[in-house]
Design a protein around this motif. Structure first.
Motif: not given
Length: 701
Positions: A530-534, A584-597, A628-631
């Protein structure tokens, strides 16, 4: 006690304990105890703290040290390394001055040649026009150009010589500044020794241990961490950057490093009892006695004789006479009336009048002594002034004079008497050191004559040595280094080096290996998408020893490859901390969010903000990893706002583990095999009244 008749013992520096600032050195000396028991242990530095000298006899129960003090001697020395460095620096300074002078002369010659140009002769109005000698003009221009070309070429050579001479001079300056202060700095070498008095007899030689403190030594911890991936342990080597300018080279010494303050107080506080009832007199200090009776009359003959001709000539600015007769106990030569004794100077700030040879602490500046402790005034036996009273004791009468405006002022009136100091004297430790007390002669003021006072002679040479030694405290620290007093906190630690070390007294940093510390290690990967995709690689260190690891720079080597130099935080015994190793260049991470009101309730009185989080991880490394993924989940203190979580994440404990988590932190931990991918789903709902909205808008991540 003088060192002239004492037996000299050579000493060897055996061990040094470096504190946060300063050091305690320990020297060993061996020899046969002489008949008078006086021994001079040589080899001490000039910057020694005289009050820190300690000595004891090892392995000889029948011999003990009854007295120890610092003795300073001076003797001429031959030519040594400092003289060679100074001569070389002086030679290079003269060479630089000569090169600069040659360059300046060449520049001046170039300026003179550049000014050469043809000048046409003056012509009168009636004179006809003359032909211009173009060939002469061109020849002069060619001469100037050719001459300037040669001069500029020579100027370039001279400027290069000036740069080389300046560089050589700077190197000599730096070499002289970095030279060890263990060698003498002048043609007169000042040696310092410990003058000991040994009591007892022993067969054969005895060994004496001399301990003393010196300023001018500092240290900071550094580390080297070696780790192999997949291994649960590592090698952490503790090293220390030590700098010292104590005036002696530490060669082959047992080195120890401590975080304590060497100048802190070591005496225990004294709690006095509180008594109700009659006041009890305070006990007299141990070792102090009242001055002998008749001390003032002892110098009556000296006062009657008046000042000596030598002192009178010196006071008048005349050359001092030698061999003039001085009468003692009678009138001055020639029948001259004796001069009155000048009053004693005021006491120094913070002390009252001396009592029995000791100042009274706590007395105000110039405060008088109690009547019971006041010394009897000396009565001069010479002629008295008219009126039968000494001139120094003539009573001052006050008279009032009227001013022009009718106000009256008093002249000669005595000032109000200050409050007298009561109680027995309280001499300090220096005033009870009888061997250091000096008997004041008859030339001293009346309150000091014939009494013992500490010898307060100021040694400017020793003060200069100590001042130069303390300059190492201003050295710039290495990268990521922290002062041990800052990182140690409220506790003190000591680290003993495994092998002997050599540290010259040059005032620069020297790295010394202290020892290896076993630590627990595990590699973890951390990501906050949520802060940086690294994804960042980290090492989790656990300290299972009984010694703390102080903050400092650590060189990290992974699989025999140097990775980086980072900062190691302070790690208490049993503590766990995390050290970052970078992305760590060998591990990739992506994040997507979806908001519904949406709204809910019978009358749509509640706004529902449904947030969905989708995180994908991909491991491109050739080994399995733990990620370890932090949200973060919103937190609220409003009673009408509800937050419902919809995920399989966990809430970390803020008081355990290597990290401190902020409120609302949620953690996913998963193991990724080599080349595998994983998807994480989570989310939360925020329910707020319809009439309210989030600051910044509802539709935001």
């Amino acid at each position: 006690m003088k060192a002239g008749t004492a037996v000299r013992w050579g000493s060897t520096l055996d061990s040094v304990v470096v504190y946060a600032q300063g050091a305690l050195c320990l020297r060993l000396a061996r020899g046969t105890v002489p008949a008078d028991g006086r021994v001079l242990v040589t080899g001490l530095p000039r910057s020694i703290d005289p009050g820190s000298l300690r000595a004891r006899v090892l392995g000889a129960p029948g011999v003990r040290v009854t007295e120890a003090r610092v003795e300073v001697e001076a003797e001429p020395v031959g030519e040594g390394l400092p003289d060679e460095l100074r001569r070389e620096t002086e030679r290079l300074r003269e060479a630089y001055a000569r090169a600069e002078a040659r360059r300046n002369r060449q520049s001046g010659l170039i300026a003179e040649v550049a000014k050469l140009h043809p000048i046409s002769p003056g012509r009168k109005r009636e004179d006809p026009h003359r032909r211009t000698p173009v060939d002469a003009w061109l020849e002069l221009a060619d001469f100037v150009d050719e001459r300037l070309a040669g001069l500029h070429a020579r100027l370039a050579e001279l400027e290069q010589a000036v740069r080389e001479a300046e560089h050589a001079l700077e190197v000599a300056y730096d070499r002289e500044a970095r030279a060890s202060t263990d060698a003498p700095q002048a043609h007169v070498e000042t040696t310092v020794g410990a003058l000991l008095t040994l009591d007892g007899t022993a067969e054969g030689e005895v060994e004496v241990e001399v301990e003393y403190g010196v300023p001018g030594a500092v240290w900071v911890p550094t580390y080297r961490l070696t780790h192999r991936q997949g291994d649960g342990s590592g090698r952490l080597v503790l090293r220390a950057s030590v700098a010292q300018r104590t005036g002696e080279d530490w060669t082959g010494v047992r080195l120890a490093l401590a975080t304590a303050d060497l100048r802190r107080r070591t005496d225990l506080p004294r709690l006095r009892s509180v008594r109700i009832g009659r006041r009890q007199a305070a006990p007299a200090p141990s070792g102090w006695r009242e001055p002998p009776a008749g001390l003032a009359e002892l110098f009556s003959g000296f006062d009657a004789a008046g000042p000596s001709p030598a002192s009178g000539a010196a006071a008048a600015g005349l050359p001092r006479a030698v061999g003039l007769p001085v009468a003692v106990g009678g009138a001055a030569p020639g029948g001259a009336a004796p001069r009155p004794v000048p009053p004693p100077p005021p006491s120094p700030q913070g002390f009252g009048e001396p009592v029995g040879g000791f100042p009274v602490p706590g007395a105000a500046y110039g405060a008088p002594m109690p009547a019971a402790m006041m010394p009897a005034p000396s009565q001069p036996s010479g002629p008295q002034p008219p009126g039968g009273r000494p001139a120094a004791k003539a009573r001052t009468r006050g008279r009032a004079e009227s001013s022009a405006d009718g106000m009256e002022r008093a002249e000669g009136a005595a000032p109000p008497a200050p409050v007298p100091v009561t109680g027995p004297p309280q001499p300090s430790g220096a005033e009870l050191d009888y061997a250091a007390l000096v008997l004041s002669g008859p030339e001293e003021p009346g309150g000091r004559r014939g009494r013992l006072f500490p010898d307060a002679a100021f040694d400017p040479v020793a003060a200069e040595h100590r001042r130069r030694a303390e300059t190492v405290a201003a050295l710039p620290l290495p990268g990521h280094a922290v002062r041990p007093r800052v990182s140690a906190g409220s506790f003190d630690h000591r680290f003993d080096a495994a092998a002997r070390a050599d540290i010259p007294s040059d005032g620069t940093w020297h790295t010394v290996t202290v020892g290896e510390i076993p630590v627990g290690l595990r590699t973890e990967y951390l990501s906050v998408p949520s802060v940086e995709p690294t994804v960042y690689a980290t090492l989790v260190l656990s300290n299972a020893t009984d010694q703390a690891l102080l903050a400092g720079p650590v060189e990290v080597t992974v699989d025999d490859d140097f990775l980086l130099t980072t900062a190691l935080p302070t790690l208490a015994p049993g503590g766990v901390r995390r050290v970052g190793l970078g992305p760590a260049e060998g591990i990739r991470v992506t994040r997507r969010t979806q908001l519904r009101e949406s709204t809910s309730g019978l009358r749509n009185t509640t706004t529902v903000l449904d947030t969905r989080v989708h995180v994908e991880l991909a491991n491109a490394l050739a080994r399995p990893v733990t990620v370890e993924v932090r949200e973060r989940v919103p937190v609220t203190t409003e009673p009408d706002v509800r937050i419902e979580e919809r995920a399989d994440w966990t809430t970390p404990q803020t008081d355990t583990g290597p990290d401190r988590h902020a409120p609302g932190t949620r953690v996913w931990r998963l193991d990724l095999p080599a080349g595998a991918t994983a998807a994480l789903e989570g989310g939360y709902e925020i329910r707020i009244p319809t009439g309210k909205a989030l600051v910044g808008g509802n539709r935001r991540s």
